[in-house]
Design a protein around this motif. Structure first.
Motif, mmCIF file in Angstrom:
data_model
loop_
_atom_site.group_PDB
_atom_site.id
_atom_site.type_symbol
_atom_site.label_atom_id
_atom_site.label_comp_id
_atom_site.label_asym_id
_atom_site.label_seq_id
_atom_site.Cartn_x
_atom_site.Cartn_y
_atom_site.Cartn_z
ATOM 1 N N GLU A 1 3.465 62.478 20.772
ATOM 2 C CA GLU A 1 3.402 61.450 21.725
ATOM 3 C C GLU A 1 4.560 61.661 23.165
ATOM 4 N N TRP A 2 5.539 61.785 22.639
ATOM 5 C CA TRP A 2 6.793 62.205 23.482
ATOM 6 C C TRP A 2 6.336 63.141 24.396
ATOM 7 N N ARG B 1 4.558 56.451 28.790
ATOM 8 C CA ARG B 1 4.434 56.163 27.483
ATOM 9 C C ARG B 1 3.103 56.400 26.832
ATOM 10 N N CYS C 1 3.639 63.396 14.627
ATOM 11 C CA CYS C 1 3.022 62.551 15.438
ATOM 12 C C CYS C 1 3.816 61.820 16.685
ATOM 13 N N PRO C 2 5.106 61.188 16.333
ATOM 14 C CA PRO C 2 5.881 60.592 17.324
ATOM 15 C C PRO C 2 6.416 61.667 18.582
ATOM 16 N N HIS C 3 6.554 63.012 18.066
ATOM 17 C CA HIS C 3 6.990 64.141 19.016
ATOM 18 C C HIS C 3 5.822 64.346 19.744
ATOM 19 N N ASP D 1 0.985 56.008 23.345
ATOM 20 C CA ASP D 1 0.853 55.571 22.007
ATOM 21 C C ASP D 1 -0.468 55.960 21.525
#
Length: 167
Positions: free
Chosen positions: A24-25, A34, A20-22, A36
């Motif tokens: 978003e990046w 950014r 998930c964070p990857h 989120d």
């Protein structure tokens, strides 16, 4: 001369928590902001998460989003880009098993199959209706639709977020 703008939607149908964070990046690198996302559990695949992002940006943003996410294991997603000045719409679908599928779409979101692709289906069929049917099924991305349909239904009622690209 201003760049023609368009809009679309990115549906992340299923992704493991660690990815998930990857994601978003990767999205943030395309929309230059950014990101989120509001991740929700994906009921069609326990342990996976889903998110939906509406975006607005220059023509080609859909292709950039699809490319940024392409090839990641365990990730199912779709990207749409609406038609805009001088450009047809598009849809990209990705599953871990099938890879990526791209189709041109009309203003209603219907897949448009070109004359050359239809001729190819006739030639491959060589008089065999089942072979023609198979080729047209490939041209329409039916295998991707069949695999993604349970994930699409599981995301009904999901919260929506808008992203606007600047620059």
């Amino acid at each position: 001369m201003p760049v023609p703008m368009t809009r679309g939607v990115l549906f992340v149908h299923s992704a493991p928590t660690a990815l998930c964070p990857h994601i978003e990046w990767a999205i943030g690198s395309v929309v230059e902001d950014r990101t989120d996302l509001n991740w929700a559990p994906q009921s069609a695949a326990p342990g996976m998460y889903r998110a939906e992002v509406h975006w607005a940006g220059p023509q080609g943003t859909g292709a950039q989003l699809a490319s940024a996410l392409r090839g990641w294991a365990h990730l199912r997603y779709e990207v749409t880009e609406e038609p805009s000045m001088g450009v047809d719409g598009s849809r990209w679908s990705h599953t871990p098993e099938l890879g990526i599928f791209h189709a041109t779409t009309d203003t209603a979101g219907n897949i448009m199959v070109g004359e050359d692709r239809i001729r190819f289906a006739y030639e491959q069929g060589a008089g065999n209706p089942a072979a023609v049917y198979h080729e047209l099924s490939l041209a329409l991305g039916e295998a991707w639709d069949e695999e993604l349909e349970p994930f699409r239904h599981a995301s009904e009622g999901a919260p929506v977020r808008w992203l606007h690209q600047v620059g």
